[in-house]
Design an enzyme around this catalytic site. Structure first.
Site, PDB file in Angstrom:
ATOM      1  CD  GLU A  44     -64.000 -34.412   5.618  1.00  0.00           C
ATOM      2  OE1 GLU A  44     -64.728 -33.555   5.125  1.00  0.00           O
ATOM      3  OE2 GLU A  44     -63.815 -35.542   5.093  1.00  0.00           O
ATOM      4  CE  LYS A 116     -65.129 -30.961   1.258  1.00  0.00           C
ATOM      5  NZ  LYS A 116     -66.069 -31.969   1.810  1.00  0.00           N
ATOM      6  CB  CYS A 150     -62.866 -35.031   1.993  1.00  0.00           C
ATOM      7  SG  CYS A 150     -63.728 -36.623   1.833  1.00  0.00           S
TER       8      CYS A 150
END
Length: 259
Positions: A44, A116, A150
């Site tokens: 990331e 995301k 994440c």
């Protein structure tokens, strides 16, 4: 064996210096390609560090970080992925927050983007980052890959939603060392409960006042760890075999019992 060899690059990030990160990562990607990888994953925010609250950190869609991934993919004839802060073309003048965008670039110039879905509200990330809305699953060499970033790892229902059409979940992260047990546990849990591979790639080093221990891990559909690394820069390799996913699900018919 049919399938896909994955290389997970666990690396440090030079804070706010895209060109330095490109220069450091290019030889490692070349080494992964030489090792037979068909897919190489970076972390990331591989090119900037996790610094979304920094004014001007966002790139235009297709900016330098995305271009680096695409160039590496075409140069080495494989797929390359990582996330970067991208400002969507649909962003309005009064909201130029970037999305945390997982860019997956292919050898033929194809580029897929997953934005995301879950900003990290514990750190008020939503003030600086636009949330995505759409899941993304990409087929590479007969392997169905679903993309996550994440904090998404904590939301099991979304992994469940995609399970029937997923052979491997790709989870790239900047997951702090102080919550490393959560990272390690959740990666294996997502693999076991969905009977799919999980490839978790995390950074090492320090940045923004946080320490990162890596703990990148590749897990198979039965929850067995195929490769893992902690502490320092390394490259993990594993073969993703969709036939193993299918046979595991046929033998242990757990998914059909969900309600």
């Amino acid at each position: 064996m049919s399938g896909l060899r994955v290389a997970a690059i666990q690396h440090e990030i030079v804070w706010h210096d895209r060109e330095a990160n490109f220069a450091r990562l290019a030889p490692t990607i070349a080494g992964a390609a030489a090792g037979g990888a068909g897919l190489v994953l970076l972390t990331e925010t591989f090119s900037t560090g996790f610094s979304f609250d920094t004014p001007g950190i966002g790139e235009r869609e297709g900016g330098p970080s995305s271009q680096f991934l695409a160039e590496q993919a075409t140069t080495h004839g494989l797929w390359v992925g990582g996330s970067c802060p991208e400002v969507s073309p649909e962003a309005t003048d009064d909201d130029q927050r970037p999305s945390n965008t997982f860019v997956l670039a292919g050898p033929d110039g194809t580029v897929h983007r997953y934005r995301k879905i879950h900003p990290f509200s514990h750190a008020e990330e939503e003030k600086y980052v636009r949330a995505g809305n759409d899941f993304v699953t990409v087929e590479v060499d007969g392997v169905r890959l679903s993309l996550f970033v994440c904090y998404d790892l904590r939301f099991a229902d979304e992994f469940w939603t995609l399970a029937a059409d997923t052979d491997a979940y790709l989870v790239i992260a900047n997951w702090p060392a102080k919550r490393r047990v959560h990272w390690q546990t959740l990666l294996r849990a997502r693999a076991i409960e969905n009977q799919a591979y999980v490839v978790g790639v995390n950074r090492v080093g320090s940045g923004g006042g946080l320490e990162y221990s890596g703990d990148s891990t590749i897990v198979d559909p039965l929850g067995e760890v195929l490769a893992s690394g902690a502490g320092g820069e390394t490259v993990l390799f594993a073969d993703i075999d969709p036939a193993h996913v299918a046979s595991t699900r046929a033998h242990f018919r757990f998914l059909q019992d969900r309600r």
